[in-house]
Write an enzyme that holds these catalytic residues in place. Structure first.
Site, PDB file in Angstrom:
ATOM      1  N   CYS A 149     -12.463   6.343  10.894  1.00 19.78           N
ATOM      2  CA  CYS A 149     -12.267   5.884   9.374  1.00 19.78           C
ATOM      3  C   CYS A 149     -13.639   5.505   8.872  1.00 19.78           C
ATOM      4  O   CYS A 149     -13.907   5.713   7.694  1.00 19.78           O
ATOM      5  CB  CYS A 149     -11.379   4.863   9.812  1.00 19.78           C
ATOM      6  SG  CYS A 149     -11.580   3.599  11.083  1.00 19.78           S
TER       7      CYS A 149
HETATM    8  N1  LIG Z   1      -6.288   3.175  13.765  1.00 22.57           N
HETATM    9  C1  LIG Z   1      -7.136   3.689  12.793  1.00 22.57           C
HETATM   10  O1  LIG Z   1      -7.464   3.305  11.921  1.00 22.57           O
HETATM   11  C2  LIG Z   1      -7.895   4.879  13.280  1.00 22.57           C
HETATM   12  C3  LIG Z   1      -8.636   5.734  12.310  1.00 22.57           C
HETATM   13  C4  LIG Z   1      -9.127   6.776  12.430  1.00 22.57           C
HETATM   14  C5  LIG Z   1      -9.035   7.320  13.875  1.00 22.57           C
HETATM   15  N2  LIG Z   1      -8.219   6.940  14.866  1.00 22.57           N
HETATM   16  C6  LIG Z   1      -8.294   7.356  16.046  1.00 22.57           C
HETATM   17  O2  LIG Z   1      -6.664   7.696  16.158  1.00 22.57           O
HETATM   18  C7  LIG Z   1      -6.491   7.604  17.936  1.00 22.57           C
HETATM   19  C8  LIG Z   1      -5.084   7.006  17.794  1.00 22.57           C
HETATM   20  O3  LIG Z   1      -5.520   5.545  17.391  1.00 22.57           O
HETATM   21  P1  LIG Z   1      -4.556   4.450  17.106  1.00 22.57           P
HETATM   22  O4  LIG Z   1      -5.202   3.439  16.215  1.00 22.57           O
HETATM   23  O5  LIG Z   1      -3.431   4.955  16.496  1.00 22.57           O
HETATM   24  O6  LIG Z   1      -4.603   4.012  18.621  1.00 22.57           O
HETATM   25  P2  LIG Z   1      -3.217   3.158  19.410  1.00 22.57           P
HETATM   26  O7  LIG Z   1      -2.074   2.480  18.358  1.00 22.57           O
HETATM   27  O8  LIG Z   1      -3.557   2.361  20.290  1.00 22.57           O
HETATM   28  O9  LIG Z   1      -2.015   4.442  19.734  1.00 22.57           O
HETATM   29  C9  LIG Z   1      -2.483   5.209  20.971  1.00 22.57           C
HETATM   30  C10 LIG Z   1      -1.488   6.227  21.457  1.00 22.57           C
HETATM   31  O10 LIG Z   1      -1.939   6.974  22.546  1.00 22.57           O
HETATM   32  C11 LIG Z   1      -1.091   6.735  23.678  1.00 22.57           C
HETATM   33  N3  LIG Z   1      -2.050   6.627  24.692  1.00 22.57           N
HETATM   34  C12 LIG Z   1      -2.459   5.462  25.153  1.00 22.57           C
HETATM   35  N4  LIG Z   1      -3.188   5.841  26.318  1.00 22.57           N
HETATM   36  C13 LIG Z   1      -3.014   7.078  26.740  1.00 22.57           C
HETATM   37  C14 LIG Z   1      -3.637   8.190  27.499  1.00 22.57           C
HETATM   38  N5  LIG Z   1      -4.288   7.593  28.579  1.00 22.57           N
HETATM   39  N6  LIG Z   1      -3.056   9.289  27.602  1.00 22.57           N
HETATM   40  C15 LIG Z   1      -2.208   9.701  26.628  1.00 22.57           C
HETATM   41  N7  LIG Z   1      -1.876   9.064  25.810  1.00 22.57           N
HETATM   42  C16 LIG Z   1      -2.135   7.884  25.477  1.00 22.57           C
HETATM   43  C17 LIG Z   1      -0.434   5.546  23.267  1.00 22.57           C
HETATM   44  O11 LIG Z   1       0.876   5.888  23.976  1.00 22.57           O
HETATM   45  P3  LIG Z   1       1.782   4.608  24.396  1.00 22.57           P
HETATM   46  O12 LIG Z   1       1.876   3.619  23.102  1.00 22.57           O
HETATM   47  O13 LIG Z   1       3.297   5.018  24.695  1.00 22.57           O
HETATM   48  O14 LIG Z   1       1.113   3.913  25.453  1.00 22.57           O
HETATM   49  C18 LIG Z   1      -0.167   5.609  21.753  1.00 22.57           C
HETATM   50  O15 LIG Z   1       0.776   6.475  21.196  1.00 22.57           O
HETATM   51  C19 LIG Z   1      -7.719   7.037  18.487  1.00 22.57           C
HETATM   52  O16 LIG Z   1      -8.599   8.268  19.086  1.00 22.57           O
HETATM   53  C20 LIG Z   1      -8.553   6.214  16.977  1.00 22.57           C
HETATM   54  O17 LIG Z   1      -9.738   6.489  17.330  1.00 22.57           O
HETATM   55  C21 LIG Z   1      -7.578   5.547  14.548  1.00 22.57           C
END
Ligand SMILES: NC(=O)c1ccc[n+]([C@@H]2O[C@H](COP(=O)([O-])OP(=O)(O)OC[C@H]3O[C@@H](n4cnc5c(N)ncnc54)[C@H](OP(=O)(O)O)[C@@H]3O)[C@@H](O)[C@H]2O)c1
Length: 343
Positions: A149
């Site tokens: 982001c």
């Molecule tokens: N948030 C943002 O603004 C943003 C922006 C750009 C990029 N990203 C990227 O997008 C990705 C997801 O971000 P997020 O903010 O959505 O994170 P999040 O809310 O913490 O969600 C993480 C997801 O991954 C799953 N997960 C957790 N540990 C895991 C593992 N060891 N193996 C497989 N799956 C696993 C979780 O499943 P459960 O809930 O079922 O445990 C959940 O569905 C990250 O790489 C982040 O850097 C995020």
């Protein structure tokens, strides 16, 4: 034509936004929702705001996925390298929202993340997913690494100015403010309401792993090496990133030169707009747009560029769907919100 899609990490913040966008997309059909600790639960138990609450969350294991036209992966850092490789081996199109395939070489990955990449030979197969800058490569790629982001906000603001040699490639300073959803949904003590509300903090000062990604993205877009000082800040709001960027001008540069260069670079780009006033995060909340504005600080002659995005849309799920649209040959705007929410 309808394209089937699977969303791994559907229980997270970015994954939830992917489900919302893909459900409303005219050309996508969601056939698998993956989760990790929440696998087996109803979608409604983790995302009560989404329709289709009775859908069951399946697993994030690629072996459990049916053959689909495109897979989105919204998994934590380190968790998408293996499934990304397995899905690519099956010949499936993949858009990874995580950071595992963003760096272009093993050396750059190791420098950014402090560990060796588990599949360094794969890095060159992945295309960096900012459609406004790398659209042609995305259109012919089956594996796309959607940017972080912060890098999205900074690279969109800086790449045209470096390309047109309006700013010096060194001495660039990026100060970014982010809402708390940028850190994901998992429980962390420093993200509790009591820790975040009514306070602003800088974090990962001098060490944030998005700095090398910003430098690499500008380098790929402009052909010039740049050096950037990047300082992220956490602010008590849900969504949004505002990046305030300063740089030294190259020669005599006016605000008009800067804004005209940005407008020319993004002419015809539906999601990037150069406006006449400093942008605010509220103006892009709920939208896949990036708003830009540039000026000169007259007393010091310093270039200032402001860039605002919604971290969960143009910074994550929206940009991922935009990449998918380009990969599938669909209209770039299909299924994506341009207008934001106000208030
Ligand atoms: N948030 C943002 O603004 C943003 C922006 C750009 C990029 N990203 C990227 O997008 C990705 C997801 O971000 P997020 O903010 O959505 O994170 P999040 O809310 O913490 O969600 C993480 C997801 O991954 C799953 N997960 C957790 N540990 C895991 C593992 N060891 N193996 C497989 N799956 C696993 C979780 O499943 P459960 O809930 O079922 O445990 C959940 O569905 C990250 O790489 C982040 O850097 C995020």
């Amino acid at each position: 034509m309808t394209y089937t899609t699977a969303i791994l990490g559907a229980s997270g913040y970015a994954g939830g936004e992917l489900v919302r966008l893909a459900d409303d997309h005219p050309d996508l059909e969601v056939v698998h929702l993956g989760a990790y600790t929440k696998a087996g639960e109803r979608l409604g138990s983790v995302h009560p705001h989404l329709p289709g609450a009775d859908r069951t969350l399946g697993s994030n294991d690629p072996a459990d996925l049916p053959d689909v036209d495109l897979v989105f992966m919204a998994l934590p850092h380190g968790a998408s390298a293996a499934p990304g490789a397995a899905l690519a081996d099956r010949g499936l199109r993949v858009v990874d929202l995580g950071s595992d395939y963003r760096m272009d070489t093993a050396a750059r990955y190791a420098a950014a993340y402090g560990t060796d990449h588990p599949h360094p030979e794969r890095l060159a197969d992945w295309t960096y997913g900012i459609p406004e800058l790398f659209g042609e490569a995305i259109a012919t790629s089956s594996t796309v690494a959607a940017p972080g982001c912060y890098p999205t906000s900074a690279i969109l603001a800086l790449a045209p100015l470096v390309t047109d040699r309006l700013i010096a490639p060194d001495g660039i300073v990026v100060n970014s403010l982010s809402g708390v959803t940028g850190a994901g949904r998992s429980l962390k003590p420093d993200l509790l309401y009591g820790a975040v509300d009514e306070s602003v903090k800088a974090y990962a000062v001098g060490t944030h792993r998005h700095r090398p990604e910003i430098e690499q993205g500008i380098e790929h877009a402009s052909g010039a090496s740049v050096s950037v000082v990047f300082t992220p800040h956490l602010v008590p709001m849900q969504r949004g990133i505002l990046s305030t960027i300063t740089a030294r001008p190259s020669g005599t540069v006016t605000p008009d030169h800067l804004n005209q260069a940005l407008r020319a670079a993004y002419k015809g780009a539906p999601f990037v707009e150069v406006i006449d006033v400093p942008p605010q995060t509220r103006w892009v909340a709920g939208s896949n747009r990036c708003l830009l504005w540039a000026t000169i600080d007259e007393p010091t002659g310093t270039v200032i560029v402001l860039s605002a995005i919604d971290n969960l849309l143009k910074g994550a799920a929206g940009q991922a769907v935009q990449c998918a649209n380009v990969m599938l040959g669909l209209a770039e705007t299909a299924g994506l919100p341009i207008a934001g929410w106000l208030p």
